[in-house]
Design a protein around this motif. Structure first.
Motif, PDB file in Angstrom:
ATOM      1  N   GLY A  99       2.261   3.604  25.968  1.00  0.00           N
ATOM      2  CA  GLY A  99       2.445   2.310  25.320  1.00  0.00           C
ATOM      3  C   GLY A  99       2.727   2.437  23.834  1.00  0.00           C
ATOM      4  N   LEU A 100       3.151   1.356  23.252  1.00  0.00           N
ATOM      5  CA  LEU A 100       3.454   1.300  21.821  1.00  0.00           C
ATOM      6  C   LEU A 100       2.269   0.692  21.092  1.00  0.00           C
ATOM      7  CD1 LEU A 100       5.679   1.584  19.587  1.00  0.00           C
ATOM      8  CD2 LEU A 100       6.268  -0.803  20.070  1.00  0.00           C
ATOM      9  N   SER A 101       1.678   1.443  20.191  1.00  0.00           N
ATOM     10  CA  SER A 101       0.511   0.955  19.444  1.00  0.00           C
ATOM     11  C   SER A 101       0.553   1.553  18.044  1.00  0.00           C
ATOM     12  CB  SER A 101      -0.786   1.345  20.165  1.00  0.00           C
ATOM     13  OG  SER A 101      -0.873   2.755  20.298  1.00  0.00           O
ATOM     14  N   GLY A 102      -0.504   1.304  17.282  1.00  0.00           N
ATOM     15  CA  GLY A 102      -0.575   1.857  15.936  1.00  0.00           C
ATOM     16  C   GLY A 102       0.007   0.960  14.865  1.00  0.00           C
ATOM     17  N   PHE A 103       0.398  -0.253  15.242  1.00  0.00           N
ATOM     18  CA  PHE A 103       0.935  -1.179  14.239  1.00  0.00           C
ATOM     19  C   PHE A 103      -0.049  -2.331  14.025  1.00  0.00           C
ATOM     20  CE2 PHE A 103       2.557  -2.449  18.369  1.00  0.00           C
ATOM     21  CZ  PHE A 103       2.360  -3.817  18.396  1.00  0.00           C
ATOM     22  N   THR A 104      -0.101  -2.804  12.804  1.00  0.00           N
ATOM     23  CA  THR A 104      -0.938  -3.967  12.468  1.00  0.00           C
ATOM     24  C   THR A 104      -0.043  -5.019  11.828  1.00  0.00           C
ATOM     25  OG1 THR A 104      -1.488  -2.955  10.342  1.00  0.00           O
ATOM     26  CG2 THR A 104      -3.048  -2.627  12.148  1.00  0.00           C
ATOM     27  N   MET A 105      -0.332  -6.265  12.132  1.00  0.00           N
ATOM     28  CA  MET A 105       0.490  -7.356  11.620  1.00  0.00           C
ATOM     29  C   MET A 105       0.008  -7.792  10.242  1.00  0.00           C
ATOM     30  SD  MET A 105       2.517  -7.394  14.034  1.00  0.00           S
ATOM     31  CE  MET A 105       3.553  -8.543  13.119  1.00  0.00           C
ATOM     32  N   GLY A 106       0.958  -8.113   9.387  1.00  0.00           N
ATOM     33  CA  GLY A 106       0.623  -8.643   8.078  1.00  0.00           C
ATOM     34  C   GLY A 106       0.166 -10.090   8.180  1.00  0.00           C
ATOM     35  N   PRO A 107      -0.323 -10.663   7.107  1.00  0.00           N
ATOM     36  CA  PRO A 107      -0.779 -12.059   7.129  1.00  0.00           C
ATOM     37  C   PRO A 107       0.360 -13.020   7.450  1.00  0.00           C
ATOM     38  CG  PRO A 107      -1.527 -10.937   5.145  1.00  0.00           C
ATOM     39  CD  PRO A 107      -0.509 -10.044   5.784  1.00  0.00           C
ATOM     40  N   LEU A 108       0.057 -14.025   8.223  1.00  0.00           N
ATOM     41  CA  LEU A 108       1.046 -15.044   8.566  1.00  0.00           C
ATOM     42  C   LEU A 108       1.338 -15.897   7.337  1.00  0.00           C
ATOM     43  CD1 LEU A 108       2.639 -16.369  10.911  1.00  0.00           C
ATOM     44  CD2 LEU A 108       0.655 -17.854  11.292  1.00  0.00           C
ATOM     45  N   LEU A 109       2.617 -16.030   7.001  1.00  0.00           N
ATOM     46  CA  LEU A 109       3.057 -16.756   5.808  1.00  0.00           C
ATOM     47  C   LEU A 109       2.468 -16.163   4.537  1.00  0.00           C
ATOM     48  CD1 LEU A 109       2.759 -20.433   7.154  1.00  0.00           C
ATOM     49  CD2 LEU A 109       4.829 -19.043   6.974  1.00  0.00           C
ATOM     50  N   GLY A 110       2.036 -14.905   4.603  1.00  0.00           N
ATOM     51  CA  GLY A 110       1.468 -14.228   3.447  1.00  0.00           C
ATOM     52  C   GLY A 110       0.058 -14.659   3.094  1.00  0.00           C
ATOM     53  N   ARG A 111      -0.557 -15.522   3.917  1.00  0.00           N
ATOM     54  CA  ARG A 111      -1.878 -16.087   3.580  1.00  0.00           C
ATOM     55  C   ARG A 111      -2.904 -15.935   4.688  1.00  0.00           C
ATOM     56  NH1 ARG A 111      -1.509 -22.100   1.676  1.00  0.00           N
ATOM     57  NH2 ARG A 111      -3.729 -21.651   1.396  1.00  0.00           N
ATOM     58  N   PHE A 112      -2.491 -16.089   5.942  1.00  0.00           N
ATOM     59  CA  PHE A 112      -3.453 -16.161   7.045  1.00  0.00           C
ATOM     60  C   PHE A 112      -3.474 -14.834   7.811  1.00  0.00           C
ATOM     61  CE2 PHE A 112      -1.536 -20.356   6.355  1.00  0.00           C
ATOM     62  CZ  PHE A 112      -2.662 -21.068   5.960  1.00  0.00           C
ATOM     63  N   ALA A 113      -4.548 -14.072   7.586  1.00  0.00           N
ATOM     64  CA  ALA A 113      -4.672 -12.770   8.241  1.00  0.00           C
ATOM     65  C   ALA A 113      -5.051 -12.953   9.708  1.00  0.00           C
ATOM     66  CB  ALA A 113      -5.728 -11.933   7.527  1.00  0.00           C
ATOM     67  N   PHE A 114      -4.638 -11.998  10.533  1.00  0.00           N
ATOM     68  CA  PHE A 114      -5.009 -12.005  11.949  1.00  0.00           C
ATOM     69  C   PHE A 114      -6.444 -11.503  12.071  1.00  0.00           C
ATOM     70  CE2 PHE A 114      -0.495 -12.319  12.260  1.00  0.00           C
ATOM     71  CZ  PHE A 114      -0.238 -12.943  13.471  1.00  0.00           C
ATOM     72  N   ASP A 115      -7.364 -12.420  12.362  1.00  0.00           N
ATOM     73  CA  ASP A 115      -8.777 -12.093  12.415  1.00  0.00           C
ATOM     74  C   ASP A 115      -9.170 -11.537  13.784  1.00  0.00           C
ATOM     75  OD1 ASP A 115      -8.083 -14.759  13.196  1.00  0.00           O
ATOM     76  OD2 ASP A 115     -10.196 -15.173  13.487  1.00  0.00           O
ATOM     77  N   LEU A 116     -10.346 -10.926  13.844  1.00  0.00           N
ATOM     78  CA  LEU A 116     -10.822 -10.287  15.072  1.00  0.00           C
ATOM     79  C   LEU A 116     -11.066 -11.303  16.180  1.00  0.00           C
ATOM     80  CD1 LEU A 116     -11.582  -7.479  16.143  1.00  0.00           C
ATOM     81  CD2 LEU A 116     -13.941  -7.940  15.471  1.00  0.00           C
ATOM     82  N   GLU A 117     -11.471 -12.523  15.818  1.00  0.00           N
ATOM     83  CA  GLU A 117     -11.737 -13.555  16.820  1.00  0.00           C
ATOM     84  C   GLU A 117     -10.457 -14.137  17.415  1.00  0.00           C
ATOM     85  OE1 GLU A 117     -13.060 -13.515  13.814  1.00  0.00           O
ATOM     86  OE2 GLU A 117     -15.172 -13.045  14.207  1.00  0.00           O
ATOM     87  N   GLY A 118      -9.336 -13.929  16.761  1.00  0.00           N
ATOM     88  CA  GLY A 118      -8.070 -14.391  17.309  1.00  0.00           C
ATOM     89  C   GLY A 118      -7.701 -15.822  16.983  1.00  0.00           C
ATOM     90  N   ARG A 119      -8.362 -16.418  16.011  1.00  0.00           N
ATOM     91  CA  ARG A 119      -8.071 -17.822  15.678  1.00  0.00           C
ATOM     92  C   ARG A 119      -6.656 -17.977  15.125  1.00  0.00           C
ATOM     93  NH1 ARG A 119     -13.645 -17.708  13.940  1.00  0.00           N
ATOM     94  NH2 ARG A 119     -12.940 -16.961  11.911  1.00  0.00           N
ATOM     95  N   THR A 120      -6.289 -17.109  14.175  1.00  0.00           N
ATOM     96  CA  THR A 120      -4.945 -17.181  13.603  1.00  0.00           C
ATOM     97  C   THR A 120      -3.889 -16.933  14.671  1.00  0.00           C
ATOM     98  OG1 THR A 120      -5.757 -16.420  11.449  1.00  0.00           O
ATOM     99  CG2 THR A 120      -3.395 -16.206  11.864  1.00  0.00           C
ATOM    100  N   ALA A 121      -4.135 -15.936  15.513  1.00  0.00           N
ATOM    101  CA  ALA A 121      -3.183 -15.603  16.579  1.00  0.00           C
ATOM    102  C   ALA A 121      -3.014 -16.768  17.541  1.00  0.00           C
ATOM    103  CB  ALA A 121      -3.663 -14.366  17.336  1.00  0.00           C
ATOM    104  N   ALA A 122      -4.120 -17.436  17.879  1.00  0.00           N
ATOM    105  CA  ALA A 122      -4.062 -18.550  18.825  1.00  0.00           C
ATOM    106  C   ALA A 122      -3.265 -19.723  18.250  1.00  0.00           C
ATOM    107  CB  ALA A 122      -5.474 -18.995  19.201  1.00  0.00           C
ATOM    108  N   LEU A 123      -3.540 -20.066  16.994  1.00  0.00           N
ATOM    109  CA  LEU A 123      -2.831 -21.180  16.363  1.00  0.00           C
ATOM    110  C   LEU A 123      -1.352 -20.845  16.149  1.00  0.00           C
ATOM    111  CD1 LEU A 123      -5.535 -22.300  13.772  1.00  0.00           C
ATOM    112  CD2 LEU A 123      -4.840 -23.509  15.848  1.00  0.00           C
ATOM    113  N   TYR A 124      -1.090 -19.621  15.804  1.00  0.00           N
ATOM    114  CA  TYR A 124       0.291 -19.142  15.622  1.00  0.00           C
ATOM    115  C   TYR A 124       1.061 -19.252  16.936  1.00  0.00           C
ATOM    116  CZ  TYR A 124       3.876 -15.429  15.077  1.00  0.00           C
ATOM    117  OH  TYR A 124       5.029 -14.690  15.065  1.00  0.00           O
ATOM    118  N   ALA A 125       0.467 -18.748  18.022  1.00  0.00           N
ATOM    119  CA  ALA A 125       1.112 -18.811  19.334  1.00  0.00           C
ATOM    120  C   ALA A 125       1.298 -20.257  19.788  1.00  0.00           C
ATOM    121  CB  ALA A 125       0.289 -18.035  20.364  1.00  0.00           C
ATOM    122  N   LEU A 126       0.293 -21.097  19.530  1.00  0.00           N
ATOM    123  CA  LEU A 126       0.386 -22.499  19.905  1.00  0.00           C
ATOM    124  C   LEU A 126       1.508 -23.205  19.145  1.00  0.00           C
ATOM    125  CD1 LEU A 126      -0.794 -24.892  21.501  1.00  0.00           C
ATOM    126  CD2 LEU A 126      -2.369 -25.280  19.591  1.00  0.00           C
TER     127      LEU A 126
END
Length: 243
Positions: A99-126
């Protein structure tokens, strides 16, 4: 979002496919490779995933859409298997079986970091899902979308009326590829890993089951079917994890 893109192909255009995972997985790998080797910005990666999915749909659709029925169905499976084989062999780019791994995403819009709980990821996907639903609805309700639905109902009559059947189907297939690529990119960015299973037959089959559960051809059926399938899946797993 993946099931929504499948609805454009199956429910709106009337093209039965079991190879939609090729578009999803291509978008996922494109976004993952972009984040690993070029730029970790989520929105740029999303654009790359959309472009990759649309490009594969355009290239494969130019060949696939010359056929119909069972032949088209089996050829979509073949395209997905070829894509899976290529990803497996291109280990330097995709990681192969690991698999492809080893990459981390930068903050969304330069402000909202992808947190461990996945809140930013969930709102971003939504947010991307809502935008995808809006685009799909506008397209389906447009004269172009009505022409595609007419082709679904009676291809010969639409051709007799002067509708460019092939180009209309290729356009809707490319749009579906873009949405599927977006879904794949979101999967890669929110999970920070892309595996060969993203190109597997199970992804195509499960998406089709979700669409059937919610009702094909209505767009909102994709949302309902995905929700029902996911709830049943997790509920059943919690009741009897062993089986």
């Amino acid at each position: 979002l993946l099931v929504l893109s499948l609805d454009l192909v199956v429910g709106i255009a009337g093209l039965a496919t079991l190879g939609h995972a090729a578009l999803f997985g291509t978008g996922a790998y494109a976004a993952g490779i972009f984040a690993l080797r070029v730029q970790p910005d989520p929105l740029l990666g999303l654009a790359v995933g959309i472009g990759a999915g649309a490009l594969l749909a355009l290239a494969s659709g130019a060949f696939l859409l010359r056929y119909a029925g069972f032949t088209f169905l089996m050829l979509t499976v073949a395209v997905a298997q070829i894509t899976l084989s290529l990803a497996q062999k291109a280990r330097d780019w995709t990681g192969g079986d690991d698999g492809l791994s080893g990459f981390t995403m930068g903050p969304l819009l330069g402000r909202f970091a992808f947190d461990l709980e996945g809140r930013t990821a969930a709102l971003y996907a939504l947010g991307v899902l809502v935008l995808g639903c809006y685009v799909a609805r506008r397209v389906v309700d447009s004269p172009f979308g009505l022409a595609v639905q007419g082709i679904h109902q009676n291809r010969a009559r639409m051709a007799a009326l002067g509708t460019p059947v092939f180009s209309r189907l290729l356009a809707i297939y490319t749009l579906a590829g873009a949405l599927a690529g977006a879904a794949g990119a979101l999967s890669a960015q929110t999970n920070a890993i892309v595996g060969l299973d993203s190109l597997g037959f199970a992804v195509s089959a499960e998406a089709l089951v979700m669409l059937v559960l919610g009702g094909a051809g209505r767009l909102h059926g994709a949302l309902v079917g995905a929700l029902v399938f996911t709830l049943l899946h997790h509920t059943a797993a919690s009741i009897n994890p062993y089986h």
